[in-house]
Design a protein around this motif. Structure first.
Motif, PDB file in Angstrom:
ATOM      1  N   VAL A 362       0.861  -1.190   0.000  1.00 16.35           N
ATOM      2  CA  VAL A 362       0.000   0.000   0.000  1.00 16.35           C
ATOM      3  C   VAL A 362       0.895   1.238   0.000  1.00 16.35           C
ATOM      4  O   VAL A 362       1.844   1.334   0.783  1.00 16.35           O
ATOM      5  CB  VAL A 362      -0.925   0.006   1.240  1.00 16.35           C
ATOM      6  CG1 VAL A 362      -1.737   1.301   1.300  1.00 16.35           C
ATOM      7  CG2 VAL A 362      -1.845  -1.205   1.205  1.00 16.35           C
ATOM      8  N   TYR A 363       0.548   2.165  -0.875  1.00 13.68           N
ATOM      9  CA  TYR A 363       1.341   3.388  -0.965  1.00 13.68           C
ATOM     10  C   TYR A 363       1.022   4.301   0.210  1.00 13.68           C
ATOM     11  O   TYR A 363      -0.131   4.668   0.427  1.00 13.68           O
ATOM     12  CB  TYR A 363       1.037   4.112  -2.276  1.00 13.68           C
ATOM     13  CG  TYR A 363       1.971   5.259  -2.567  1.00 13.68           C
ATOM     14  CD1 TYR A 363       3.264   5.012  -3.022  1.00 13.68           C
ATOM     15  CD2 TYR A 363       1.574   6.580  -2.400  1.00 13.68           C
ATOM     16  CE1 TYR A 363       4.131   6.057  -3.295  1.00 13.68           C
ATOM     17  CE2 TYR A 363       2.436   7.631  -2.677  1.00 13.68           C
ATOM     18  CZ  TYR A 363       3.713   7.357  -3.128  1.00 13.68           C
ATOM     19  OH  TYR A 363       4.574   8.393  -3.400  1.00 13.68           O
ATOM     20  N   VAL A 364       2.055   4.662   0.962  1.00  8.37           N
ATOM     21  CA  VAL A 364       1.864   5.556   2.103  1.00  8.37           C
ATOM     22  C   VAL A 364       2.791   6.755   1.951  1.00  8.37           C
ATOM     23  O   VAL A 364       3.874   6.649   1.384  1.00  8.37           O
ATOM     24  CB  VAL A 364       2.157   4.838   3.446  1.00  8.37           C
ATOM     25  CG1 VAL A 364       1.111   3.777   3.721  1.00  8.37           C
ATOM     26  CG2 VAL A 364       3.548   4.226   3.457  1.00  8.37           C
ATOM     27  N   ALA A 365       2.336   7.856   2.468  1.00  6.41           N
ATOM     28  CA  ALA A 365       3.149   9.075   2.374  1.00  6.41           C
ATOM     29  C   ALA A 365       4.387   8.950   3.239  1.00  6.41           C
ATOM     30  O   ALA A 365       4.358   8.327   4.307  1.00  6.41           O
ATOM     31  CB  ALA A 365       2.327  10.280   2.816  1.00  6.41           C
ATOM     32  N   ASP A 366       5.464   9.563   2.772  1.00  7.44           N
ATOM     33  CA  ASP A 366       6.670   9.634   3.612  1.00  7.44           C
ATOM     34  C   ASP A 366       6.389  10.522   4.820  1.00  7.44           C
ATOM     35  O   ASP A 366       5.505  11.387   4.786  1.00  7.44           O
ATOM     36  CB  ASP A 366       7.830  10.239   2.812  1.00  7.44           C
ATOM     37  CG  ASP A 366       8.357   9.274   1.759  1.00  7.44           C
ATOM     38  OD1 ASP A 366       8.181   8.054   1.922  1.00  7.44           O
ATOM     39  OD2 ASP A 366       8.936   9.746   0.762  1.00  7.44           O
ATOM     40  N   ALA A 367       7.179  10.298   5.862  1.00  5.23           N
ATOM     41  CA  ALA A 367       7.064  11.161   7.038  1.00  5.23           C
ATOM     42  C   ALA A 367       7.312  12.603   6.615  1.00  5.23           C
ATOM     43  O   ALA A 367       8.172  12.855   5.765  1.00  5.23           O
ATOM     44  CB  ALA A 367       8.091  10.745   8.082  1.00  5.23           C
ATOM     45  N   PRO A 368       6.567  13.537   7.196  1.00  9.38           N
ATOM     46  CA  PRO A 368       6.770  14.940   6.819  1.00  9.38           C
ATOM     47  C   PRO A 368       8.206  15.370   7.097  1.00  9.38           C
ATOM     48  O   PRO A 368       8.794  14.967   8.100  1.00  9.38           O
ATOM     49  CB  PRO A 368       5.793  15.706   7.714  1.00  9.38           C
ATOM     50  CG  PRO A 368       4.898  14.689   8.311  1.00  9.38           C
ATOM     51  CD  PRO A 368       5.573  13.353   8.246  1.00  9.38           C
ATOM     52  N   LEU A 369       8.747  16.172   6.221  1.00 11.29           N
ATOM     53  CA  LEU A 369      10.094  16.692   6.435  1.00 11.29           C
ATOM     54  C   LEU A 369      10.040  17.790   7.494  1.00 11.29           C
ATOM     55  O   LEU A 369       8.993  18.389   7.723  1.00 11.29           O
ATOM     56  CB  LEU A 369      10.646  17.244   5.119  1.00 11.29           C
ATOM     57  CG  LEU A 369      10.906  16.200   4.039  1.00 11.29           C
ATOM     58  CD1 LEU A 369      11.355  16.863   2.749  1.00 11.29           C
ATOM     59  CD2 LEU A 369      11.952  15.200   4.504  1.00 11.29           C
ATOM     60  N   PRO A 370      11.179  18.048   8.114  1.00 10.36           N
ATOM     61  CA  PRO A 370      11.187  19.127   9.110  1.00 10.36           C
ATOM     62  C   PRO A 370      10.915  20.474   8.440  1.00 10.36           C
ATOM     63  O   PRO A 370      11.283  20.683   7.286  1.00 10.36           O
ATOM     64  CB  PRO A 370      12.611  19.072   9.671  1.00 10.36           C
ATOM     65  CG  PRO A 370      13.416  18.361   8.643  1.00 10.36           C
ATOM     66  CD  PRO A 370      12.497  17.429   7.939  1.00 10.36           C
ATOM     67  N   ALA A 371      10.284  21.375   9.194  1.00  9.58           N
ATOM     68  CA  ALA A 371      10.057  22.725   8.685  1.00  9.58           C
ATOM     69  C   ALA A 371      11.417  23.385   8.414  1.00  9.58           C
ATOM     70  O   ALA A 371      12.376  23.124   9.146  1.00  9.58           O
ATOM     71  CB  ALA A 371       9.272  23.531   9.711  1.00  9.58           C
ATOM     72  N   PRO A 372      11.576  24.193   7.393  1.00 10.72           N
ATOM     73  CA  PRO A 372      10.544  24.658   6.470  1.00 10.72           C
ATOM     74  C   PRO A 372      10.437  23.809   5.203  1.00 10.72           C
ATOM     75  O   PRO A 372       9.789  24.211   4.264  1.00 10.72           O
ATOM     76  CB  PRO A 372      11.029  26.058   6.121  1.00 10.72           C
ATOM     77  CG  PRO A 372      12.523  25.903   6.099  1.00 10.72           C
ATOM     78  CD  PRO A 372      12.856  24.900   7.180  1.00 10.72           C
ATOM     79  N   PHE A 373      11.057  22.621   5.212  1.00  6.83           N
ATOM     80  CA  PHE A 373      11.089  21.831   3.975  1.00  6.83           C
ATOM     81  C   PHE A 373       9.773  21.104   3.726  1.00  6.83           C
ATOM     82  O   PHE A 373       9.605  20.451   2.707  1.00  6.83           O
ATOM     83  CB  PHE A 373      12.284  20.865   4.012  1.00  6.83           C
ATOM     84  CG  PHE A 373      13.571  21.593   4.220  1.00  6.83           C
ATOM     85  CD1 PHE A 373      14.126  22.321   3.186  1.00  6.83           C
ATOM     86  CD2 PHE A 373      14.182  21.618   5.457  1.00  6.83           C
ATOM     87  CE1 PHE A 373      15.297  23.056   3.376  1.00  6.83           C
ATOM     88  CE2 PHE A 373      15.346  22.331   5.655  1.00  6.83           C
ATOM     89  CZ  PHE A 373      15.904  23.060   4.614  1.00  6.83           C
ATOM     90  N   ASN A 374       8.849  21.228   4.682  1.00  6.02           N
ATOM     91  CA  ASN A 374       7.509  20.671   4.498  1.00  6.02           C
ATOM     92  C   ASN A 374       6.563  21.703   3.888  1.00  6.02           C
ATOM     93  O   ASN A 374       5.366  21.465   3.782  1.00  6.02           O
ATOM     94  CB  ASN A 374       6.948  20.184   5.842  1.00  6.02           C
ATOM     95  CG  ASN A 374       6.922  21.292   6.890  1.00  6.02           C
ATOM     96  OD1 ASN A 374       7.457  22.370   6.650  1.00  6.02           O
ATOM     97  ND2 ASN A 374       6.311  21.025   8.028  1.00  6.02           N
ATOM     98  N   ASN A 375       7.090  22.859   3.503  1.00  5.10           N
ATOM     99  CA  ASN A 375       6.218  23.930   3.009  1.00  5.10           C
ATOM    100  C   ASN A 375       5.716  23.697   1.593  1.00  5.10           C
ATOM    101  O   ASN A 375       4.677  24.237   1.210  1.00  5.10           O
ATOM    102  CB  ASN A 375       6.948  25.282   3.070  1.00  5.10           C
ATOM    103  CG  ASN A 375       6.914  25.855   4.471  1.00  5.10           C
ATOM    104  OD1 ASN A 375       6.052  25.482   5.266  1.00  5.10           O
ATOM    105  ND2 ASN A 375       7.833  26.744   4.781  1.00  5.10           N
ATOM    106  N   SER A 376       6.461  22.980   0.813  1.00  3.50           N
ATOM    107  CA  SER A 376       6.039  22.735  -0.575  1.00  3.50           C
ATOM    108  C   SER A 376       6.817  21.552  -1.118  1.00  3.50           C
ATOM    109  O   SER A 376       7.852  21.145  -0.558  1.00  3.50           O
ATOM    110  CB  SER A 376       6.306  23.971  -1.450  1.00  3.50           C
ATOM    111  OG  SER A 376       7.698  24.195  -1.538  1.00  3.50           O
ATOM    112  N   LEU A 377       6.317  21.022  -2.213  1.00  3.21           N
ATOM    113  CA  LEU A 377       7.046  19.938  -2.877  1.00  3.21           C
ATOM    114  C   LEU A 377       8.414  20.439  -3.346  1.00  3.21           C
ATOM    115  O   LEU A 377       9.401  19.709  -3.337  1.00  3.21           O
ATOM    116  CB  LEU A 377       6.230  19.406  -4.061  1.00  3.21           C
ATOM    117  CG  LEU A 377       6.847  18.250  -4.849  1.00  3.21           C
ATOM    118  CD1 LEU A 377       7.170  17.068  -3.956  1.00  3.21           C
ATOM    119  CD2 LEU A 377       5.924  17.820  -5.981  1.00  3.21           C
ATOM    120  N   ALA A 378       8.466  21.707  -3.726  1.00  4.55           N
ATOM    121  CA  ALA A 378       9.732  22.297  -4.147  1.00  4.55           C
ATOM    122  C   ALA A 378      10.764  22.221  -3.031  1.00  4.55           C
ATOM    123  O   ALA A 378      11.913  21.827  -3.247  1.00  4.55           O
ATOM    124  CB  ALA A 378       9.520  23.753  -4.544  1.00  4.55           C
TER     125      ALA A 378
END
Ligand code: HEM
Length: 433
Positions: A362-378
């Motif tokens: 099952v496809y699951v999202a990766d753990a959120p990156l630390p801020a501020p790298f969680n602000n956008s896919l960029a």
């Protein structure tokens, strides 16, 4: 030259930047092996992550911030190290090749660059663009090239925007080449690309999985399930089936032109089928970024620029035969090739976020990156690409460090965004005035 001018500098790579800036407010696509899809929104999904996988990027980031003495870079780097020998290898100071004097349309290849099939010692890899350039001698036919070789070859043959070409090449040199001797393999490991100084490992070449090379390719299998380096006829045949269903009409008949709709269909298929068939399917931010840029290249760069059409014979020539098509004209002005990347991504009926298949497929999202790298896919891609660069490069000195800073500059000024304006690489941002 001026420092930190990127804040006021209008980017020439607008479409690519738009892709980079895509906000990460997308739903999570999940797939199981029976191809039944649903959307997960629960944060409890995070509990499924293996601890080591989740922690790996954080550890790498910490190492980078530690090793790259960012505060000690107040001025544009001086580059005095013309000659240096380390571990028996001579270093070479990397430089930007001169801008071409003519940047208009012309027929490619010229008579100086005939197709010659690669010899047994010549290396080729997963990129049809690089392979084609090498097969015509626009970059060394050996498949071992310097930063300058690749930037010059791409600008000459594909009329790629020089700044953008420098960005992709610099990124790959840092991730997969040897920036001390200024050599990179467009295939796998080569004796012509020595180990990094200070026993920091042998560069894998661009074929090494986990840099640009990754899952959900159009003509190469995922590494875990097949040949991720060489052209796969059956996969391309599937692309042609989708061309038959979603292609535009052209001089070779109906449904024979690769369009944005065709690329949307192909990328949708690549992602869904690989999720279903590859138990280790992995689609991190850097690969999402790369795979949509590559899809855009097919229609924006491979098209014959007299007609602006990427027809069946033209795309087949590049992808299958890795040679320039007959009577092929390069673009009339430099371009990045990323112009359609965002449109292709947005055209997908499924929304994609960085993730991987779990043990149940099952496809699951990766753990959120630390801020501020969680602000956008960029921002996630910026962080993720940097994480693929050997940390030892940040701990280097002398000529190697000059080259690392020189290359990092192209990456930083392309990937550092206002919403994650954090230096992950050494050196100030410098742009030509
Ligand atoms: C004009 C420039 C370029 C063009 C037209 C181009 C084109 C492409 C295309 C169409 C693919 C997709 C292949 C597929 O999905 O089956 C691809 C993949 C790739 N390219 Fe390029 N490329 C260019 C520049 C570069 C450069 C400068 C590098 C590195 C030095 C590079 C490295 C790669 C790699 C590693 C892949 C494999 C990705 C994968 O399928 O896993 N490319 N390229």
């Amino acid at each position: 030259m001026r420092e930190d001018a990127y804040r006021s500098r209008g980017t020439r790579n607008t479409a690519f930047s738009a892709l980079l800036q895509l906000a990460s407010d997308t739903r999570i696509l999940t797939a199981n092996k029976s191809l039944v899809f649903c959307y997960i929104t629960s944060p409890a999904v995070a509990a499924l992550y293996e601890h080591a996988v989740a922690m790996r990027p954080f550890a790498i980031l910490a190492l980078f911030l530690d090793l790259f003495d960012l505060a000690a870079q107040p001025h544009a780097p001086q580059r005095p190290h013309a000659q240096e020998v380390l571990d028996g290898y001579s270093g070479t100071l990397i430089a930007m090749p001169p801008l071409p004097t003519y940047t208009g349309a012309k027929i490619i290849p010229d008579t100086d660059h005939p197709y010659i099939a690669p010899g047994p010692e010549d290396l080729r890899g997963p990129c049809p663009g690089m392979n084609t350039l090498a097969n015509h001698g626009y970059i060394p036919r050996s498949g071992i090239a310097s930063f300058e070789d690749i930037v010059s070859g791409m600008t000459e043959a594909f009329n790629l925007d020089q700044d953008f070409g420098a960005f992709i090449t610099a990124l790959n040199m840092l991730m997969r080449g040897n920036p001390f001797v200024n050599k990179m393999s467009i295939g796998g490991v080569s004796p012509l690309v020595p180990p990094l100084p200070n026993n920091a490992g042998t560069p894998g070449g661009i074929s090494l999985h986990g840099g640009i090379e990754g899952d959900a390719s159009m003509t190469r299998a995922d590494m875990y399930i097949g040949d991720n380096i060489n052209f796969q006829h059956l996969m391309y045949d599937m692309d042609l089936v989708l061309l038959g269903q979603h292609g535009g009409n052209g001089p070779d008949g109906n449904s024979t032109v690769f369009t944005r709709e065709t690329m949307v269909a192909i990328k949708t298929f690549d992602i869904l089928s690989d999720q279903a068939n590859n138990p280790k399917f992995d689609y991190p931010p850097r690969r999402i970024n790369g795979s949509f840029l590559e899809a855009s290249f097919v229609i924006e760069i491979f098209a014959n620029h007299t007609t602006n059409q990427a027809t069946l014979p033209i795309v087949g020539s590049f992808m299958r035969n890795e040679t320039f098509p007959q009577n092929w004209f390069r673009p009339a002005a430099p371009k990045t090739g990323g112009e359609s990347a965002l449109a292709i991504l947005e055209g997908l009926q499924i929304k994609v976020v960085p993730g991987h298949n779990d043990e149940n497929g099952v496809y699951v999202a990766d753990a959120p990156l630390p801020a501020p790298f969680n602000n956008s896919l960029a921002c996630a891609a910026y962080y993720d690409f940097v994480a693929a660069i050997p940390p030892s490069l940040g701990n280097s000195t002398g000529l190697l460090f000059e080259n690392v800073k020189f290359l990092s500059n192209f990456v930083s000024r392309s990937m550092r965004r206002p919403e994650c304006d954090v230096a992950l690489l050494p050196g100030p941002i410098v742009v030509d005035s």
